[in-house]
Design an enzyme around this catalytic site. Structure first.
Site, PDB file in Angstrom:
ATOM      1  N   LYS A  22      47.417  32.493  37.578  1.00 53.17           N
ATOM      2  CA  LYS A  22      47.218  33.933  37.826  1.00 53.17           C
ATOM      3  C   LYS A  22      46.809  34.148  39.278  1.00 53.17           C
ATOM      4  O   LYS A  22      47.359  35.006  39.969  1.00 53.17           O
ATOM      5  CB  LYS A  22      46.112  34.454  36.915  1.00 53.17           C
ATOM      6  CG  LYS A  22      45.599  35.850  37.283  1.00 53.17           C
ATOM      7  CD  LYS A  22      44.566  36.381  36.318  1.00 53.17           C
ATOM      8  CE  LYS A  22      43.186  35.919  36.614  1.00 53.17           C
ATOM      9  NZ  LYS A  22      42.498  36.642  37.695  1.00 53.17           N
ATOM     10  N   ASN A  23      45.869  33.333  39.765  1.00 52.38           N
ATOM     11  CA  ASN A  23      45.290  33.583  41.082  1.00 52.38           C
ATOM     12  C   ASN A  23      46.151  33.085  42.232  1.00 52.38           C
ATOM     13  O   ASN A  23      45.785  33.224  43.395  1.00 52.38           O
ATOM     14  CB  ASN A  23      43.875  33.006  41.149  1.00 52.38           C
ATOM     15  CG  ASN A  23      42.927  33.784  40.245  1.00 52.38           C
ATOM     16  OD1 ASN A  23      43.298  34.835  39.718  1.00 52.38           O
ATOM     17  ND2 ASN A  23      41.743  33.249  40.030  1.00 52.38           N
ATOM     18  N   CYS A 118      33.089  45.511  39.010  1.00 54.18           N
ATOM     19  CA  CYS A 118      33.709  44.935  37.813  1.00 54.18           C
ATOM     20  C   CYS A 118      32.574  44.271  37.048  1.00 54.18           C
ATOM     21  O   CYS A 118      31.448  44.184  37.522  1.00 54.18           O
ATOM     22  CB  CYS A 118      34.799  43.945  38.194  1.00 54.18           C
ATOM     23  SG  CYS A 118      34.159  42.359  38.633  1.00 54.18           S
ATOM     24  N   ARG A 123      31.211  42.933  43.846  1.00 53.50           N
ATOM     25  CA  ARG A 123      32.445  42.397  44.450  1.00 53.50           C
ATOM     26  C   ARG A 123      33.020  43.341  45.500  1.00 53.50           C
ATOM     27  O   ARG A 123      34.107  43.891  45.367  1.00 53.50           O
ATOM     28  CB  ARG A 123      33.454  42.088  43.349  1.00 53.50           C
ATOM     29  CG  ARG A 123      32.853  41.047  42.413  1.00 53.50           C
ATOM     30  CD  ARG A 123      33.779  40.638  41.346  1.00 53.50           C
ATOM     31  NE  ARG A 123      34.865  39.831  41.906  1.00 53.50           N
ATOM     32  CZ  ARG A 123      35.926  39.511  41.183  1.00 53.50           C
ATOM     33  NH1 ARG A 123      36.040  39.951  39.969  1.00 53.50           N
ATOM     34  NH2 ARG A 123      36.885  38.795  41.706  1.00 53.50           N
ATOM     35  N   ASP A 315      34.946  30.027  37.866  1.00 52.91           N
ATOM     36  CA  ASP A 315      35.836  30.489  36.792  1.00 52.91           C
ATOM     37  C   ASP A 315      35.844  29.540  35.601  1.00 52.91           C
ATOM     38  O   ASP A 315      36.465  29.835  34.589  1.00 52.91           O
ATOM     39  CB  ASP A 315      37.270  30.647  37.302  1.00 52.91           C
ATOM     40  CG  ASP A 315      37.375  31.799  38.266  1.00 52.91           C
ATOM     41  OD1 ASP A 315      38.408  31.921  38.940  1.00 52.91           O
ATOM     42  OD2 ASP A 315      36.403  32.564  38.377  1.00 52.91           O
ATOM     43  N   ARG A 407      44.246  39.509  30.263  1.00 46.86           N
ATOM     44  CA  ARG A 407      44.428  39.680  31.716  1.00 46.86           C
ATOM     45  C   ARG A 407      44.799  38.347  32.369  1.00 46.86           C
ATOM     46  O   ARG A 407      45.520  38.320  33.353  1.00 46.86           O
ATOM     47  CB  ARG A 407      43.123  40.184  32.342  1.00 46.86           C
ATOM     48  CG  ARG A 407      42.765  41.584  31.970  1.00 46.86           C
ATOM     49  CD  ARG A 407      41.657  42.099  32.834  1.00 46.86           C
ATOM     50  NE  ARG A 407      41.946  41.874  34.264  1.00 46.86           N
ATOM     51  CZ  ARG A 407      41.148  42.279  35.231  1.00 46.86           C
ATOM     52  NH1 ARG A 407      40.025  42.916  34.940  1.00 46.86           N
ATOM     53  NH2 ARG A 407      41.446  42.068  36.496  1.00 46.86           N
TER      54      ARG A 407
HETATM   55  C1  EPZ Z   1      38.754  35.213  43.514  1.00 45.90           C
HETATM   56  O1  EPZ Z   1      38.097  36.449  43.495  1.00 45.90           O
HETATM   57  C2  EPZ Z   1      39.347  35.024  42.120  1.00 45.90           C
HETATM   58  N1  EPZ Z   1      40.300  36.106  41.860  1.00 45.90           N
HETATM   59  C3  EPZ Z   1      38.231  35.036  41.081  1.00 45.90           C
HETATM   60  O2  EPZ Z   1      38.818  34.772  39.824  1.00 45.90           O
HETATM   61  C4  EPZ Z   1      37.237  33.931  41.409  1.00 45.90           C
HETATM   62  O3  EPZ Z   1      36.163  33.994  40.497  1.00 45.90           O
HETATM   63  C5  EPZ Z   1      36.722  34.107  42.843  1.00 45.90           C
HETATM   64  O4  EPZ Z   1      37.830  34.144  43.762  1.00 45.90           O
HETATM   65  C6  EPZ Z   1      35.802  32.973  43.261  1.00 45.90           C
HETATM   66  O5  EPZ Z   1      36.481  31.751  43.144  1.00 45.90           O
HETATM   67  C7  EPZ Z   1      41.538  36.028  42.416  1.00 45.90           C
HETATM   68  O6  EPZ Z   1      41.871  35.080  43.118  1.00 45.90           O
HETATM   69  C8  EPZ Z   1      42.477  37.144  42.081  1.00 45.90           C
HETATM   70  P1  EPZ Z   1      35.616  36.020  46.508  1.00 45.90           P
HETATM   71  P2  EPZ Z   1      37.601  37.111  44.874  1.00 45.90           P
HETATM   72  O7  EPZ Z   1      36.096  37.014  47.517  1.00 45.90           O
HETATM   73  O8  EPZ Z   1      38.507  36.712  45.988  1.00 45.90           O
HETATM   74  C9  EPZ Z   1      31.533  38.092  47.788  1.00 45.90           C
HETATM   75  C10 EPZ Z   1      39.213  35.063  37.556  1.00 45.90           C
HETATM   76  O9  EPZ Z   1      38.471  34.880  36.599  1.00 45.90           O
HETATM   77  N2  EPZ Z   1      32.380  38.922  48.662  1.00 45.90           N
HETATM   78  O10 EPZ Z   1      35.918  34.572  46.755  1.00 45.90           O
HETATM   79  O11 EPZ Z   1      37.399  38.544  44.607  1.00 45.90           O
HETATM   80  C11 EPZ Z   1      31.837  38.336  46.302  1.00 45.90           C
HETATM   81  O12 EPZ Z   1      31.057  39.433  45.831  1.00 45.90           O
HETATM   82  C12 EPZ Z   1      38.720  35.757  38.800  1.00 45.90           C
HETATM   83  O13 EPZ Z   1      40.411  34.663  37.620  1.00 45.90           O
HETATM   84  C13 EPZ Z   1      31.775  39.906  49.452  1.00 45.90           C
HETATM   85  O14 EPZ Z   1      30.570  40.083  49.409  1.00 45.90           O
HETATM   86  O15 EPZ Z   1      36.210  36.406  45.084  1.00 45.90           O
HETATM   87  C14 EPZ Z   1      31.430  37.028  45.661  1.00 45.90           C
HETATM   88  O16 EPZ Z   1      30.022  37.030  45.462  1.00 45.90           O
HETATM   89  C15 EPZ Z   1      37.329  36.297  38.586  1.00 45.90           C
HETATM   90  N3  EPZ Z   1      32.560  40.680  50.261  1.00 45.90           N
HETATM   91  C16 EPZ Z   1      31.762  35.987  46.733  1.00 45.90           C
HETATM   92  O17 EPZ Z   1      31.876  36.716  47.977  1.00 45.90           O
HETATM   93  C17 EPZ Z   1      33.923  40.517  50.342  1.00 45.90           C
HETATM   94  O18 EPZ Z   1      34.588  41.237  51.120  1.00 45.90           O
HETATM   95  C18 EPZ Z   1      33.090  35.264  46.494  1.00 45.90           C
HETATM   96  O19 EPZ Z   1      34.059  36.261  46.243  1.00 45.90           O
HETATM   97  C19 EPZ Z   1      34.516  39.506  49.537  1.00 45.90           C
HETATM   98  C20 EPZ Z   1      33.735  38.724  48.719  1.00 45.90           C
END
Ligand code: EPZ
Length: 427
Positions: A22-23, A118, A123, A315, A407
């Site tokens: 998915k990712n 979410c 996020r 995850d 999803r």
């Molecule tokens: C990706 O989400 C994945 N989704 C998530 O998978 C996964 O849990 C996550 O990476 C961490 O590995 C997809 O790839 C579509 P991040 P993402 O940006 O990119 C903070 C699933 O179950 N952050 O790496 O949204 C954020 O709040 C999903 O398949 C900011 O503060 O995660 C988090 O605490 C759930 N500001 C941390 O960084 C930003 O602009 C990591 O988030 C971006 C992120």
């Protein structure tokens, strides 16, 4: 609202086909926006989130069509394209933010709704905005939308050195895609290393992009004038594979996960081996998992903390916690990535698990058996952990609100039934 009915106590035996990730599929669908030529993806998983992303691209004017049993999808972002991602689509899927980089890179403008919170945390997308501003984009936030454009006189983004405040997976993907068409060199200094990033980079390279260092903390991209079409197979889903590893470890049995990549699951497999599960890397033939039951007599509960790849993936946290609930001993699970990713705990406790939460740490005391009950899915991976618990709980477990599961898992109950689980979906 669909439910799953699970009757626990069955061992799992046989073979499961692991679907495309998915990712990886979500950013790769957006990458089609970077060229006016057709792009074909194969091994695209049949997921709700993929359907949502497809609708988002259709809404912009991208021509999409699915074909063949290989999960093929062809996307053609020929002009004209409306560079907009509306709230009613974005609110259901945060990954819609992945349209921002490609739209800015190719069209010089984008109007993308803020994702909104979410279940697992706020996020924000502040890092996405910061990085794209470093590349010359002017981005304002108005009425819940990110309005992005290039300064007058500029027709392209410009290369930049980007260091985000924390490692961000989709942030890295947005910058990577935007940089392929920017003027000059872009360096991502603390890039995410999740396997979906190199997979996306390989696709972009097939389209003519100049990228090196993908999969490491530092990625360098030389911008080019234009990209062309390509065909690309989506990498196997390491989280789906990891979920099935935990399921078999919990129920006992012997299952081969076809297409699974053991090299994408080191941290999870290491923990399972330490716990006493037999996991065998079959190379290109996938991964084999064997375990005895009841888990309580054969497995040690394992403590772990989630960190960025190649560490233990957030995850997989909920799924491994379900295993710890019925393994011997006390374990500590520390969630360092998201601030609210323990919502499966209350539901696991309803099934008889002994878990205490203290901030970012959950302490689990293994019990010999769980007992079936009605539980509620709250987010994608939490629902997977409830399914795993239901597979071992005595009696019947009903998992409600499984649209969360749909999803991110491609026909999970059919795959589980195929290896002997007593599980069915009711409308
Ligand atoms: C990706 O989400 C994945 N989704 C998530 O998978 C996964 O849990 C996550 O990476 C961490 O590995 C997809 O790839 C579509 P991040 P993402 O940006 O990119 C903070 C699933 O179950 N952050 O790496 O949204 C954020 O709040 C999903 O398949 C900011 O503060 O995660 C988090 O605490 C759930 N500001 C941390 O960084 C930003 O602009 C990591 O988030 C971006 C992120």
């Amino acid at each position: 609202m669909d439910k799953l009915i699970i009757r626990g106590g069955r061992q799992l035996h046989g073979e499961v086909l692991i679907s495309g990730a998915k990712n990886a599929a979500l950013p790769e669908l957006c990458a089609a926006l970077l060229t006016a030529e057709p792009v074909t993806l194969t091994n695209v998983p049949r997921l709700q989130d993929v359907a949502t992303m497809r609708r988002l691209l259709d809404n912009m004017g991208v021509k999409t069509q699915t074909h063949g049993e290989r999960g093929g999808m062809t996307l053609h972002a020929a002009n004209p394209i409306t560079p907009e991602a509306p709230y009613e689509l974005v609110k259901t899927m945060r990954a819609s933010v992945l349209a921002l980089g490609p739209l800015l890179a190719r069209f010089g403008e984008a109007t993308v709704s803020l994702p909104g919170g979410c279940a697992i945390g706020s996020r924000p997308v502040d890092q996405h905005i910061k990085g794209l501003q470093a590349m010359g984009a002017e981005i304002t936030v108005e009425h819940g939308y990110m309005i992005a454009k290039l300064p007058s006189g500029r027709t392209r983004l410009k290369g930049a050195r980007i260091t985000t405040d924390m490692v961000t997976v989709t942030g890295t993907e947005n910058f990577l895609m935007a940089a392929t068409l920017a003027e000059g060199e872009t360096i991502l200094e603390n890039a995410a290393q999740e396997p979906e990033i190199p997979d996306l980079a390989e696709m972009l390279i097939k389209m003519g992009a100049k990228i090196e260092g993908h999969g490491t903390r530092r990625i360098r991209i030389q911008g080019v004038e234009a990209l062309h079409g390509c065909e690309h197979a989506v990498v196997a889903d390491r989280i789906e594979a990891g979920t099935f590893l935990c399921a078999v470890a919990a129920t006992g049995g012997d299952v081969v996960l076809r297409h699974a990549r053991a090299d994408h699951l080191d941290a999870v497999i290491d923990k399972l081996l330490e716990a006493g599960v037999n996991v065998t890397d079959l190379g290109k033939d996938g991964v084999r998992v064997q375990a005895a039951s009841p888990a309580y007599d054969y497995l040690q509960a394992m403590s772990f903390r989630t960190t960025e790849y190649p560490g233990f993936p957030t995850d997989m946290q909920a799924q491994f916690m379900a295993l710890n609930c019925i393994a011997q001993g006390t374990s500590k699970v520390t969630e360092t990535i998201f601030e609210n990713r323990f919502m499966h705990v209350n539901e696991l406790v309803r099934l008889g698990a002994h878990i205490q939460i203290d901030g970012k740490v959950a302490v689990i005391e293994g019990v010999r058996a769980l007992s079936g009950a009605t539980v509620m899915a709250t987010d994608l991976r939490a629902s997977a952990s409830l399914v795993i618990a239901g597979l071992v709980a005595e009696g019947e477990t009903v998992v409600d609100r499984i649209y969360h599961l749909d999803r991110g898992y491609d026909q999970m109950e059919a795959k589980l039934r195929g290896i002997g689980a007593d599980i069915e979906r009711i409308k």
